[in-house]
Design a protein around this motif. Structure first.
Motif: not given
Length: 162
Positions: A112, A115-116, A122-123, A125, A148, A150-153
């Motif tokens: 992965w 994270c952007t 939330w971002g 990846e 893709t 979601r990911c936590r910044m």
């Protein structure tokens, strides 16, 4: 359209724009002049005679040449000019047709990405995978090559925002 005919066998020679279709009934042979060749035959234009020639494969409904089928009879599937009872390995039936389509084989997923999406909690990846073996041909059925989630910044963005 018959130029020369036989009482026993029908047409022997046709006008130059027509095709001579010859078929057998037992040991007898008959000739007929036609504008287009019937299913199971293809037209061959020659210097002296234009002929309807039978497709080699009995499972072929329409062919481009003796050995290249363009449409198969019911219960057969078309793949690269040939008719099969079922699609060959690494192919699948194309939706809405009786044609087999190449399946591509994707390789393993990459790791992965980072994270952007600076400036929010939330971002996103992503990860990708490449097609292995032969290159992906146009019309080839491939599973997803990009995902893709979601990911936590985790890092602070420039200017003090999270």
């Amino acid at each position: 359209g018959c130029v020369l005919c036989s009482e026993d066998n029908g047409c022997i020679t046709c006008h130059h724009r027509l095709f001579l279709l010859i078929w057998r009934d037992g040991i007898r042979q008959y000739g007929m002049c036609v504008h287009t060749c019937p299913p199971g035959y293809f037209g061959v234009r020659g210097l002296e005679v234009n002929r309807c020639t039978k497709c080699r494969s009995p499972s072929c409904e329409s062919c481009f040449s003796r050995d290249f089928c363009m449409k198969c009879k019911d219960k057969f599937y078309l793949h690269k000019g040939q008719c099969f009872r079922q699609c060959p390995p690494s192919t699948a039936v194309q939706p809405g047709t009786r044609e087999c389509q190449e399946m591509c084989e994707p390789g393993p997923w990459s790791e992965w990405s980072a994270c952007t999406a600076c400036g929010c909690k939330w971002g996103l990846e992503t990860r990708v995978r490449e097609v292995t073996g032969a290159t992906k041909e146009e019309g080839t059925i491939c599973p997803a090559l990009l995902e893709t989630r979601r990911c936590r910044m985790r890092k602070h963005c420039p200017g003090g925002e999270h």
